[in-house]
Design a protein around this motif. Sequence first.
Motif, PDB file in Angstrom:
ATOM      1  N   ALA A  12      14.289  38.894  34.659  1.00 12.86           N
ATOM      2  CA  ALA A  12      13.533  39.791  33.785  1.00 12.86           C
ATOM      3  C   ALA A  12      13.197  39.043  32.494  1.00 12.86           C
ATOM      4  CB  ALA A  12      14.327  41.058  33.477  1.00 12.86           C
ATOM      5  N   ASN A  13      12.445  39.715  31.621  1.00 14.08           N
ATOM      6  CA  ASN A  13      12.052  39.144  30.318  1.00 14.08           C
ATOM      7  C   ASN A  13      11.219  37.868  30.454  1.00 14.08           C
ATOM      8  OD1 ASN A  13      13.748  41.160  29.400  1.00 14.08           O
ATOM      9  ND2 ASN A  13      14.822  39.870  27.921  1.00 14.08           N
ATOM     10  N   THR A  14      10.564  37.673  31.588  1.00 13.75           N
ATOM     11  CA  THR A  14       9.839  36.420  31.792  1.00 13.75           C
ATOM     12  C   THR A  14       8.623  36.293  30.883  1.00 13.75           C
ATOM     13  OG1 THR A  14       8.736  37.469  33.694  1.00 13.75           O
ATOM     14  CG2 THR A  14      10.632  36.065  34.156  1.00 13.75           C
ATOM     15  N   GLY A  15       8.183  37.404  30.283  1.00 19.22           N
ATOM     16  CA  GLY A  15       7.099  37.310  29.315  1.00 19.22           C
ATOM     17  C   GLY A  15       7.481  36.483  28.104  1.00 19.22           C
ATOM     18  N   PHE A  16       8.781  36.419  27.780  1.00 18.31           N
ATOM     19  CA  PHE A  16       9.233  35.624  26.648  1.00 18.31           C
ATOM     20  C   PHE A  16       9.131  34.116  26.917  1.00 18.31           C
ATOM     21  CE2 PHE A  16      12.154  39.283  25.162  1.00 18.31           C
ATOM     22  CZ  PHE A  16      11.134  39.786  24.360  1.00 18.31           C
ATOM     23  N   LEU A  17       8.852  33.750  28.163  1.00 19.73           N
ATOM     24  CA  LEU A  17       8.687  32.321  28.476  1.00 19.73           C
ATOM     25  C   LEU A  17       7.311  31.814  28.087  1.00 19.73           C
ATOM     26  CD1 LEU A  17      10.481  32.115  31.945  1.00 19.73           C
ATOM     27  CD2 LEU A  17      11.416  31.743  29.661  1.00 19.73           C
ATOM     28  N   ARG A  18       6.419  32.723  27.688  1.00 21.76           N
ATOM     29  CA  ARG A  18       5.103  32.374  27.147  1.00 21.76           C
ATOM     30  C   ARG A  18       4.339  31.385  28.037  1.00 21.76           C
ATOM     31  NH1 ARG A  18       8.471  33.525  23.031  1.00 21.76           N
ATOM     32  NH2 ARG A  18       7.658  34.859  21.355  1.00 21.76           N
ATOM     33  N   GLY A  19       4.204  31.776  29.285  1.00 24.57           N
ATOM     34  CA  GLY A  19       3.414  30.980  30.205  1.00 24.57           C
ATOM     35  C   GLY A  19       4.213  29.978  31.015  1.00 24.57           C
ATOM     36  N   GLU A  20       5.407  29.623  30.559  1.00 21.99           N
ATOM     37  CA  GLU A  20       6.262  28.747  31.360  1.00 21.99           C
ATOM     38  C   GLU A  20       6.774  29.535  32.558  1.00 21.99           C
ATOM     39  OE1 GLU A  20       6.703  25.529  30.840  1.00 21.99           O
ATOM     40  OE2 GLU A  20       5.428  25.612  29.055  1.00 21.99           O
ATOM     41  N   ARG A  21       7.067  28.841  33.619  1.00 19.06           N
ATOM     42  CA  ARG A  21       7.448  29.541  34.844  1.00 19.06           C
ATOM     43  C   ARG A  21       8.947  29.476  35.142  1.00 19.06           C
ATOM     44  NH1 ARG A  21       2.055  28.363  38.544  1.00 19.06           N
ATOM     45  NH2 ARG A  21       0.585  28.775  36.849  1.00 19.06           N
ATOM     46  N   SER A  22       9.675  28.763  34.292  1.00 18.63           N
ATOM     47  CA  SER A  22      11.126  28.692  34.398  1.00 18.63           C
ATOM     48  C   SER A  22      11.651  28.188  33.059  1.00 18.63           C
ATOM     49  CB  SER A  22      11.556  27.759  35.540  1.00 18.63           C
ATOM     50  OG  SER A  22      11.082  26.436  35.303  1.00 18.63           O
ATOM     51  N   ILE A  23      12.958  28.191  32.908  1.00 20.34           N
ATOM     52  CA  ILE A  23      13.589  27.660  31.695  1.00 20.34           C
ATOM     53  C   ILE A  23      14.108  26.271  32.016  1.00 20.34           C
ATOM     54  CG2 ILE A  23      15.417  27.992  29.995  1.00 20.34           C
ATOM     55  CD1 ILE A  23      15.293  30.989  30.626  1.00 20.34           C
ATOM     56  N   ASP A  24      13.594  25.266  31.330  1.00 19.18           N
ATOM     57  CA  ASP A  24      14.032  23.893  31.597  1.00 19.18           C
ATOM     58  C   ASP A  24      15.238  23.545  30.728  1.00 19.18           C
ATOM     59  OD1 ASP A  24      12.965  23.587  29.074  1.00 19.18           O
ATOM     60  OD2 ASP A  24      11.439  22.121  29.659  1.00 19.18           O
ATOM     61  N   ARG A  25      15.782  22.352  30.905  1.00 14.60           N
ATOM     62  CA  ARG A  25      16.980  21.899  30.183  1.00 14.60           C
ATOM     63  C   ARG A  25      18.063  22.977  30.241  1.00 14.60           C
ATOM     64  NH1 ARG A  25      16.720  21.605  25.164  1.00 14.60           N
ATOM     65  NH2 ARG A  25      14.769  22.733  24.772  1.00 14.60           N
ATOM     66  N   ALA A  26      18.237  23.531  31.423  1.00 19.73           N
ATOM     67  CA  ALA A  26      19.078  24.717  31.582  1.00 19.73           C
ATOM     68  C   ALA A  26      20.509  24.478  31.123  1.00 19.73           C
ATOM     69  CB  ALA A  26      19.060  25.176  33.037  1.00 19.73           C
ATOM     70  N   TYR A  27      21.144  23.433  31.623  1.00 16.96           N
ATOM     71  CA  TYR A  27      22.547  23.220  31.271  1.00 16.96           C
ATOM     72  C   TYR A  27      22.702  22.948  29.781  1.00 16.96           C
ATOM     73  CZ  TYR A  27      27.344  21.751  31.218  1.00 16.96           C
ATOM     74  OH  TYR A  27      28.685  21.683  30.923  1.00 16.96           O
TER      75      TYR A  27
END
Length: 221
Positions: free
Chosen positions: A188-203
Amino acid sequence: MPTTTKPPRPIFDTLYAFPPNRDIAGGTAYLILEEGGNVLVDCPAWDEPTRSFLQEQGGVKQLFLTHRGAIGQVKAIQQETGCEVVIQEQEAYLLPQMAVTTFQQEIRLSPHSLAIWTPGHSPGSACLYHDRHGGILFTGRHLLPNQQGNPVPLRIAKTFHWHRQLKSLGALRDRFTPETLQFLCPGANTGFLRGERSIDRAYDRLSQLDLEALRLQKPGL
Protein backbone atom coordinates in the motif's frame (compact mmCIF):
# COMPACT_ATOMS: atom_id res chain seq x y z
CA MET A 1 -17.88 0.67 -23.26
CA PRO A 2 -14.06 0.92 -22.98
CA THR A 3 -12.44 -0.07 -19.70
CA THR A 4 -10.75 2.55 -17.56
CA THR A 5 -8.76 0.01 -15.55
CA LYS A 6 -5.06 0.69 -15.76
CA PRO A 7 -2.95 -2.30 -16.83
CA PRO A 8 -0.42 -3.82 -14.44
CA ARG A 9 2.97 -2.10 -14.56
CA PRO A 10 6.19 -4.07 -15.04
CA ILE A 11 8.76 -3.64 -12.28
CA PHE A 12 11.19 -6.20 -13.69
CA ASP A 13 10.79 -8.56 -16.62
CA THR A 14 9.36 -11.19 -14.23
CA LEU A 15 7.38 -8.93 -11.91
CA TYR A 16 4.24 -6.78 -12.29
CA ALA A 17 2.36 -4.44 -9.94
CA PHE A 18 -1.41 -4.12 -10.21
CA PRO A 19 -3.27 -0.82 -9.74
CA PRO A 20 -4.48 -0.11 -6.17
CA ASN A 21 -7.52 -2.21 -5.33
CA ARG A 22 -10.44 -0.69 -3.44
CA ASP A 23 -11.49 -4.17 -2.25
CA ILE A 24 -8.34 -4.25 -0.09
CA ALA A 25 -8.38 -0.60 1.05
CA GLY A 26 -6.31 0.65 -1.86
CA GLY A 27 -3.72 -2.10 -1.55
CA THR A 28 -1.28 -3.09 -4.28
CA ALA A 29 -1.06 -6.70 -5.49
CA TYR A 30 1.83 -8.17 -7.47
CA LEU A 31 2.42 -11.01 -9.94
CA ILE A 32 5.72 -12.91 -9.91
CA LEU A 33 6.42 -14.92 -13.05
CA GLU A 34 7.96 -18.24 -12.05
CA GLU A 35 9.02 -21.13 -14.27
CA GLY A 36 7.11 -23.63 -12.13
CA GLY A 37 3.97 -21.51 -11.91
CA ASN A 38 3.20 -17.86 -11.23
CA VAL A 39 2.71 -16.41 -7.75
CA LEU A 40 0.11 -13.72 -7.05
CA VAL A 41 0.85 -11.62 -3.96
CA ASP A 42 -2.42 -10.33 -2.45
CA CYS A 43 -5.66 -9.78 -4.37
CA PRO A 44 -5.91 -7.44 -7.36
CA ALA A 45 -9.26 -6.06 -8.45
CA TRP A 46 -11.06 -9.05 -9.92
CA ASP A 47 -12.35 -7.84 -13.28
CA GLU A 48 -12.08 -8.86 -16.92
CA PRO A 49 -8.82 -6.97 -17.62
CA THR A 50 -7.17 -8.70 -14.65
CA ARG A 51 -8.46 -12.11 -15.69
CA SER A 52 -7.25 -11.61 -19.26
CA PHE A 53 -3.83 -10.39 -18.12
CA LEU A 54 -3.31 -13.37 -15.82
CA GLN A 55 -4.32 -15.79 -18.57
CA GLU A 56 -1.86 -14.14 -20.95
CA GLN A 57 0.91 -14.59 -18.38
CA GLY A 58 0.19 -18.29 -17.93
CA GLY A 59 -2.29 -18.26 -15.05
CA VAL A 60 -1.73 -18.38 -11.31
CA LYS A 61 -0.34 -21.32 -9.37
CA GLN A 62 -0.36 -19.74 -5.91
CA LEU A 63 -2.00 -16.75 -4.26
CA PHE A 64 -0.09 -15.59 -1.19
CA LEU A 65 -1.90 -13.32 1.26
CA THR A 66 0.31 -10.99 3.29
CA HIS A 67 -2.35 -10.20 5.91
CA ARG A 68 -6.06 -10.33 6.60
CA GLY A 69 -6.73 -7.02 4.89
CA ALA A 70 -5.45 -8.34 1.55
CA ILE A 71 -8.08 -11.04 1.14
CA GLY A 72 -10.34 -9.24 -1.36
CA GLN A 73 -12.19 -11.53 -3.76
CA VAL A 74 -9.97 -14.48 -2.97
CA LYS A 75 -12.76 -17.05 -3.34
CA ALA A 76 -13.58 -15.94 -6.89
CA ILE A 77 -9.90 -15.85 -7.81
CA GLN A 78 -9.37 -19.39 -6.56
CA GLN A 79 -12.49 -20.69 -8.28
CA GLU A 80 -11.54 -19.20 -11.64
CA THR A 81 -7.79 -19.86 -11.63
CA GLY A 82 -7.57 -23.04 -9.55
CA CYS A 83 -4.73 -21.50 -7.56
CA GLU A 84 -3.47 -22.64 -4.19
CA VAL A 85 -4.20 -20.01 -1.51
CA VAL A 86 -1.43 -19.61 1.08
CA ILE A 87 -2.02 -17.73 4.34
CA GLN A 88 -0.43 -17.70 7.80
CA GLU A 89 -2.29 -20.10 10.08
CA GLN A 90 -3.64 -17.46 12.50
CA GLU A 91 -5.75 -15.83 9.79
CA ALA A 92 -6.95 -18.91 7.92
CA TYR A 93 -10.22 -18.85 9.92
CA LEU A 94 -11.21 -15.84 7.81
CA LEU A 95 -11.53 -18.15 4.81
CA PRO A 96 -14.03 -20.78 5.97
CA GLN A 97 -15.03 -23.52 3.57
CA MET A 98 -12.05 -22.73 1.34
CA ALA A 99 -9.11 -24.99 0.59
CA VAL A 100 -6.09 -23.11 1.90
CA THR A 101 -2.48 -23.92 2.71
CA THR A 102 -1.33 -22.58 6.06
CA PHE A 103 2.08 -22.16 7.64
CA GLN A 104 3.49 -21.21 11.02
CA GLN A 105 6.94 -19.62 10.63
CA GLU A 106 7.91 -20.06 7.00
CA ILE A 107 6.84 -21.85 3.83
CA ARG A 108 8.65 -22.17 0.53
CA LEU A 109 6.43 -21.48 -2.46
CA SER A 110 9.09 -22.08 -5.11
CA PRO A 111 12.87 -22.38 -5.39
CA HIS A 112 12.98 -18.58 -5.50
CA SER A 113 10.15 -17.50 -3.15
CA LEU A 114 9.86 -17.93 0.62
CA ALA A 115 7.05 -16.69 2.89
CA ILE A 116 8.09 -15.40 6.33
CA TRP A 117 5.77 -14.76 9.28
CA THR A 118 6.18 -11.16 10.47
CA PRO A 119 3.45 -10.62 13.09
CA GLY A 120 2.54 -7.20 14.40
CA HIS A 121 0.41 -5.35 11.90
CA SER A 122 -1.99 -8.26 12.21
CA PRO A 123 -1.52 -11.65 13.94
CA GLY A 124 -0.79 -13.41 10.66
CA SER A 125 1.04 -10.64 8.84
CA ALA A 126 3.73 -12.11 6.58
CA CYS A 127 6.24 -11.06 3.94
CA LEU A 128 7.32 -12.87 0.79
CA TYR A 129 11.01 -12.96 -0.10
CA HIS A 130 11.95 -13.49 -3.74
CA ASP A 131 15.67 -14.03 -4.32
CA ARG A 132 15.93 -12.72 -7.89
CA HIS A 133 16.98 -9.20 -8.95
CA GLY A 134 19.19 -8.85 -5.89
CA GLY A 135 16.45 -9.86 -3.46
CA ILE A 136 12.91 -8.48 -3.27
CA LEU A 137 10.73 -8.40 -0.16
CA PHE A 138 6.97 -8.07 -0.63
CA THR A 139 5.99 -6.45 2.64
CA GLY A 140 2.21 -6.20 2.59
CA ARG A 141 1.43 -3.62 5.28
CA HIS A 142 4.27 -4.67 7.56
CA LEU A 143 6.45 -1.95 5.97
CA LEU A 144 5.08 0.92 3.91
CA PRO A 145 6.61 3.99 2.25
CA ASN A 146 6.22 7.26 4.13
CA GLN A 147 5.76 10.62 2.40
CA GLN A 148 9.49 10.69 1.61
CA GLY A 149 9.29 7.25 0.01
CA ASN A 150 11.25 5.53 2.79
CA PRO A 151 10.03 2.20 4.19
CA VAL A 152 8.70 2.37 7.75
CA PRO A 153 6.45 0.37 10.05
CA LEU A 154 3.28 2.36 10.65
CA ARG A 155 1.52 2.24 14.01
CA ILE A 156 -2.19 2.74 13.47
CA ALA A 157 -5.21 2.32 15.70
CA LYS A 158 -5.82 -1.17 14.26
CA THR A 159 -2.23 -2.38 14.73
CA PHE A 160 -2.42 -5.78 16.43
CA HIS A 161 0.80 -5.56 18.46
CA TRP A 162 3.28 -2.74 17.87
CA HIS A 163 6.24 -4.23 19.73
CA ARG A 164 5.86 -7.53 17.88
CA GLN A 165 5.86 -5.60 14.62
CA LEU A 166 9.14 -3.95 15.55
CA LYS A 167 10.57 -7.29 16.65
CA SER A 168 9.61 -8.73 13.26
CA LEU A 169 11.40 -5.84 11.57
CA GLY A 170 14.51 -6.50 13.64
CA ALA A 171 14.42 -10.16 12.63
CA LEU A 172 14.32 -9.20 8.95
CA ARG A 173 17.32 -6.92 9.38
CA ASP A 174 19.21 -9.75 11.09
CA ARG A 175 18.29 -12.19 8.35
CA PHE A 176 19.30 -10.21 5.27
CA THR A 177 22.27 -8.18 4.05
CA PRO A 178 22.72 -5.37 1.52
CA GLU A 179 23.57 -8.07 -1.03
CA THR A 180 20.50 -10.23 -0.40
CA LEU A 181 17.86 -7.52 0.02
CA GLN A 182 17.92 -4.74 -2.55
CA PHE A 183 14.23 -3.96 -3.18
CA LEU A 184 10.95 -3.69 -1.29
CA CYS A 185 7.51 -3.94 -2.88
CA PRO A 186 5.00 -2.56 -0.37
CA GLY A 187 1.35 -3.56 -0.25
CA ALA A 188 0.00 0.00 0.00
CA ASN A 189 0.97 3.70 -0.06
CA THR A 190 2.66 3.19 -3.43
CA GLY A 191 1.65 6.70 -4.47
CA PHE A 192 4.35 7.97 -2.10
CA LEU A 193 6.94 6.34 -4.37
CA ARG A 194 6.26 9.15 -6.88
CA GLY A 195 6.50 7.09 -10.02
CA GLU A 196 9.08 4.60 -8.77
CA ARG A 197 7.90 1.03 -8.93
CA SER A 198 9.73 -0.30 -5.88
CA ILE A 199 11.90 0.90 -3.00
CA ASP A 200 15.59 0.50 -3.80
CA ARG A 201 18.52 0.27 -1.34
CA ALA A 202 16.10 -1.71 0.78
CA TYR A 203 18.46 -3.12 3.39
CA ASP A 204 20.35 0.14 3.83
CA ARG A 205 17.10 2.01 4.44
CA LEU A 206 15.84 -0.56 6.93
CA SER A 207 19.14 -0.50 8.82
CA GLN A 208 18.72 3.24 9.36
CA LEU A 209 15.44 2.86 11.27
CA ASP A 210 15.70 3.58 15.02
CA LEU A 211 13.71 0.79 16.63
CA GLU A 212 14.01 2.24 20.12
CA ALA A 213 12.55 5.55 19.02
CA LEU A 214 9.79 3.74 17.14
CA ARG A 215 8.78 1.89 20.31
CA LEU A 216 7.66 5.20 21.78
CA GLN A 217 5.62 6.17 18.74
CA LYS A 218 1.93 6.86 19.35
CA PRO A 219 -0.65 5.24 17.07
CA GLY A 220 -1.99 7.22 14.12
CA LEU A 221 -5.41 6.95 12.54
